[in-house]
Design an enzyme around this catalytic site. Structure first.
Site, PDB file in Angstrom:
ATOM      1  N   TYR A  16     -63.863  80.195  36.640  1.00 60.82           N
ATOM      2  CA  TYR A  16     -63.465  80.609  35.287  1.00 60.82           C
ATOM      3  C   TYR A  16     -62.350  81.648  35.296  1.00 60.82           C
ATOM      4  O   TYR A  16     -61.972  82.173  36.327  1.00 60.82           O
ATOM      5  CB  TYR A  16     -64.643  81.050  34.436  1.00 60.82           C
ATOM      6  CG  TYR A  16     -65.544  82.176  34.872  1.00 60.82           C
ATOM      7  CD1 TYR A  16     -65.248  83.042  35.907  1.00 60.82           C
ATOM      8  CD2 TYR A  16     -66.741  82.371  34.170  1.00 60.82           C
ATOM      9  CE1 TYR A  16     -66.103  84.077  36.239  1.00 60.82           C
ATOM     10  CE2 TYR A  16     -67.609  83.395  34.501  1.00 60.82           C
ATOM     11  CZ  TYR A  16     -67.280  84.254  35.529  1.00 60.82           C
ATOM     12  OH  TYR A  16     -68.139  85.276  35.846  1.00 60.82           O
ATOM     13  N   GLU A  17     -61.787  81.876  34.084  1.00 62.09           N
ATOM     14  CA  GLU A  17     -60.599  82.721  33.887  1.00 62.09           C
ATOM     15  C   GLU A  17     -59.397  82.196  34.675  1.00 62.09           C
ATOM     16  O   GLU A  17     -58.551  82.961  35.125  1.00 62.09           O
ATOM     17  CB  GLU A  17     -60.890  84.184  34.270  1.00 62.09           C
ATOM     18  CG  GLU A  17     -62.132  84.778  33.662  1.00 62.09           C
ATOM     19  CD  GLU A  17     -62.148  84.731  32.144  1.00 62.09           C
ATOM     20  OE1 GLU A  17     -61.107  84.430  31.535  1.00 62.09           O
ATOM     21  OE2 GLU A  17     -63.208  84.975  31.555  1.00 62.09           O
ATOM     22  N   GLY A  18     -59.322  80.891  34.824  1.00 60.18           N
ATOM     23  CA  GLY A  18     -58.252  80.270  35.601  1.00 60.18           C
ATOM     24  C   GLY A  18     -58.715  80.049  37.026  1.00 60.18           C
ATOM     25  O   GLY A  18     -59.006  81.003  37.744  1.00 60.18           O
TER      26      GLY A  18
ATOM     27  N   MET B 242     -63.989  85.587  24.108  1.00 57.05           N
ATOM     28  CA  MET B 242     -62.683  84.940  24.231  1.00 57.05           C
ATOM     29  C   MET B 242     -62.885  83.436  24.106  1.00 57.05           C
ATOM     30  O   MET B 242     -63.569  82.826  24.928  1.00 57.05           O
ATOM     31  CB  MET B 242     -62.057  85.312  25.575  1.00 57.05           C
ATOM     32  CG  MET B 242     -60.739  84.651  25.872  1.00 57.05           C
ATOM     33  SD  MET B 242     -59.934  85.339  27.359  1.00 57.05           S
ATOM     34  CE  MET B 242     -61.167  85.004  28.609  1.00 57.05           C
TER      35      MET B 242
ATOM     36  N   ARG C   3     -59.241  88.541  34.524  1.00 59.01           N
ATOM     37  CA  ARG C   3     -59.017  88.054  35.887  1.00 59.01           C
ATOM     38  C   ARG C   3     -59.275  89.156  36.903  1.00 59.01           C
ATOM     39  O   ARG C   3     -59.884  88.920  37.947  1.00 59.01           O
ATOM     40  CB  ARG C   3     -57.595  87.495  36.011  1.00 59.01           C
ATOM     41  CG  ARG C   3     -57.472  86.133  35.353  1.00 59.01           C
ATOM     42  CD  ARG C   3     -56.048  85.607  35.315  1.00 59.01           C
ATOM     43  NE  ARG C   3     -56.066  84.223  34.827  1.00 59.01           N
ATOM     44  CZ  ARG C   3     -54.983  83.527  34.523  1.00 59.01           C
ATOM     45  NH1 ARG C   3     -53.787  84.069  34.655  1.00 59.01           N
ATOM     46  NH2 ARG C   3     -55.086  82.285  34.090  1.00 59.01           N
TER      47      ARG C   3
END
Length: 583
Positions: free
Chosen positions: A436-438, A164, A293
């Site tokens: 990570y991933e927000g 990604m 997430r």
């Protein structure tokens, strides 16, 4: 290094007894033809075997060696390629993938438990598979039928891997500033040019091709589109061709996850294919992002489980001091598990881990209902619950996962700070999961601003009402009252925030983390009541252990919600009033 042992009995108990998986699957025809209780048990047992015997033994050696970047090529540590080959051949990458394209079609309720084993055994190794599964999910949801047929079978088989590609040096959480460009070609493809940073699994030697999902902008547009960009060109019939202008510029040197390749990726007129509609790339990418997430939340859960079993084993073996009630060993020392402070830490870890597993399975169940339920109302409600639970699963599981790793390190004392025991690696490897991933702060803002007050508390109230209805069937009236009280206080805070959200625009941002955590601690209270209630049907030793843990959680952990709610009620002024110049 302590061995990893999958908690199969606990997993099967939560899956079948607490959430009634077989009953759920029987109501979903698209799933019931693939899965039953015996099949689920066999899958869990085989997943335990492969993670214990193959994946975990390369965990520490992979951390010591790390990935290498030589002459533009990324290589994984010794043993990784061989284990990955066996892992892929077993069908594990496509476990929850679409059967029409070679996936196994297993439910997410089961998949989250397999993911937990992977992360508990080896964080770095499991990330490669997780990114591939997430990329396949996005392609299946948004790509054309031609792209699905061309790419999904090889992704599900593990022959190809996925990545990604979102972040750029000037565009992290705010993706509006990305500079990667996509120029349309006459044949309907696009030429992608630009650079991305922090790309997990961006390049490696585990698979023969890596399929990148890249965010880029079309000419003359400020909108963001999503493109499928293979490292190696692929013909329509799936045959690999020439390199595609996709190269790794470097690898990052990190605090942890040293066996996971985190790359700077460069795209130089790389041929790509549009996924979804132009300028709607974020909508498509968030299909993968939300999957990741949840997966990263489960990274925190896997870490918690590994930390728990390591710390318990050590506490039973390590002899230091004497019990407060007097020496239990004639003239010698007692195991440190007799000491109150050590017990406090172990109970913290265990109670959070087992409730966290319930959160993962509960979220997986809602994903299954949202995807497979035939009744539109059931499907719609489940989709809203997925939206509510996903940021909580990501943030609360990873925050508590780091807490568990640090507490386990504390149980080990000085031995936890040196590399040989393996517990310090848990601390380093799981630290990134909060970022990570927000980041978890962004997860909390998403949870409060979009999922709670975004619909004026409709989904939150419906969700809590259902839990309260279930708790009415539980025998422990006093504990039920304690959890119910916290849910009511939580709703009061939510009402206050909802009423002030327009007049105090900083309020949501200033108290989002506390609100998510208060919800998490209260929700775990419900899970513990459900666990203890269902455990009463099990053998006496199992039921007794869950009863003790439930009592500990209700009395010692649930009250944390009170302090968090008190912080929220102070409003945004304590956070926002201080001028920036005074920092």
């Amino acid at each position: 290094m302590y061995p990893y042992e999958a908690p199969l009995k606990d997993m099967q108990f939560v899956l079948e007894n607490v959430f009634g998986a077989s009953a759920v699957w029987s109501q979903l025809p698209a799933l019931s033809e693939h899965i039953d209780t015996d099949t689920a048990a066999a899958i869990l047992e085989e997943a335990a075997r492969i993670n214990q015997e193959l994946v975990h033994p390369i965990n520490r050696s992979g951390d010591e060696e790390g990935v290498k970047f030589t002459d533009g090529k990324v290589t994984t540590p010794a043993g990784y390629k061989e284990v990955y080959q066996q892992f892929a051949e077993g069908g594990w990458v496509g476990l929850c993938g679409e059967p029409d394209f070679g996936g196994m079609g297993m439910p997410k309720m089961l998949g989250v438990l397999v993911d937990e084993m992977g992360y508990g055994a080896n964080n770095a190794f499991t990330l490669y598979n997780s990114l591939t599964a997430g990329a396949a999910l996005c392609i299946n949801a948004h790509a054309s039928e031609e792209l699905k047929a061309q790419f999904l079978p090889q992704l599900y088989s593990g022959q190809w891997a996925g990545a990604m590609d979102m972040t750029e040096p000037q565009a992290g959480s705010d993706l509006r500033n990305i500079r990667t460009r996509a120029e349309p070609c006459d044949d309907g493809s696009y030429l992608i040019s630009g650079s991305k940073i922090f790309i997990t699994g961006g390049d490696h030697d585990l698979a023969e091709n890596i399929i990148h999902l890249v965010l880029a902008k079309l000419p003359g547009s400020n909108g963001i589109s999503l493109f499928l960009v293979p490292k190696m060109q692929v013909s329509e019939d799936g045959v690999l061709g020439e390199p595609n202008g996709v190269t790794a510029g470097s690898i990052e040197h990190k605090m942890g996850l040293k066996a996971s390749a985190t790359c700077v990726m460069n795209f130089d007129n790389a041929k790509g294919y549009l996924i979804g509609k132009p300028n709607r790339g974020l909508v498509c990418m968030f299909t993968m992002m939300n999957y990741e997430r949840l997966a990263i939340g489960i990274q925190g859960l896997g870490t918690s489980q590994a930390a728990s079993q390591m710390a318990v084993q050590y506490a039973k073996e390590r002899l230091q001091g004497q019990a407060a009630s007097g020496a239990r060993t004639e003239g010698g020392s007692d195991p440190i598990i007799v000491h109150g402070d050590v017990r406090r830490m172990l109970l913290n870890i265990k109670s959070l881990t087992e409730a966290g597993r319930a959160l993962a399975v509960h979220t997986g169940m809602q994903l299954d209902l949202a995807k497979y339920a035939e009744d539109p109302d059931t499907q719609s409600k489940a989709a809203r619950y997925v939206g509510l639970l996903t940021p909580v699963a990501k943030a609360f599981l990873t925050d508590r996962g780091l807490d568990a790793a640090i507490l386990a390190q504390q149980v080990f004392g000085g031995h936890g700070y040196i590399r040989e025991t393996g517990v310090e690696q848990l601390v380093r490897d799981t630290r990134i999961a909060q970022i990570y991933e927000g980041t978890n702060g962004i997860q909390a803002i998403d949870f409060l601003a979009r999922k709670v007050v975004g619909d004026n508390l409709v989904t939150l109230k419906q969700f809590i009402d259902e839990l309260k209805s279930e708790m009415a069937n539980f025998a422990d009236d006093k504990a039920v009252a304690e959890v119910t009280l916290r849910f009511e206080r939580l709703l009061e805070c939510a009402e206050m925030i909802n009423a002030d959200k327009l007049s105090k625009p900083a309020l949501l941002n200033a108290c989002a983390v506390e609100f998510l955590d208060a919800f998490g601690y209260t929700l775990y209270g419900y899970y513990w009541l459900a666990i203890a209630h269902k455990a009463a049907e099990m053998d006496e030793e199992f039921a007794s252990a869950k009863s003790y843990l439930c009592s500990f959680y209700i009395q010692r952990m649930l009250p944390k919600a009170d302090a968090l709610l008190a912080q929220i009620l102070s409003g945004d002024a304590p956070v926002m009033d201080m001028p920036a110049d005074l920092f």
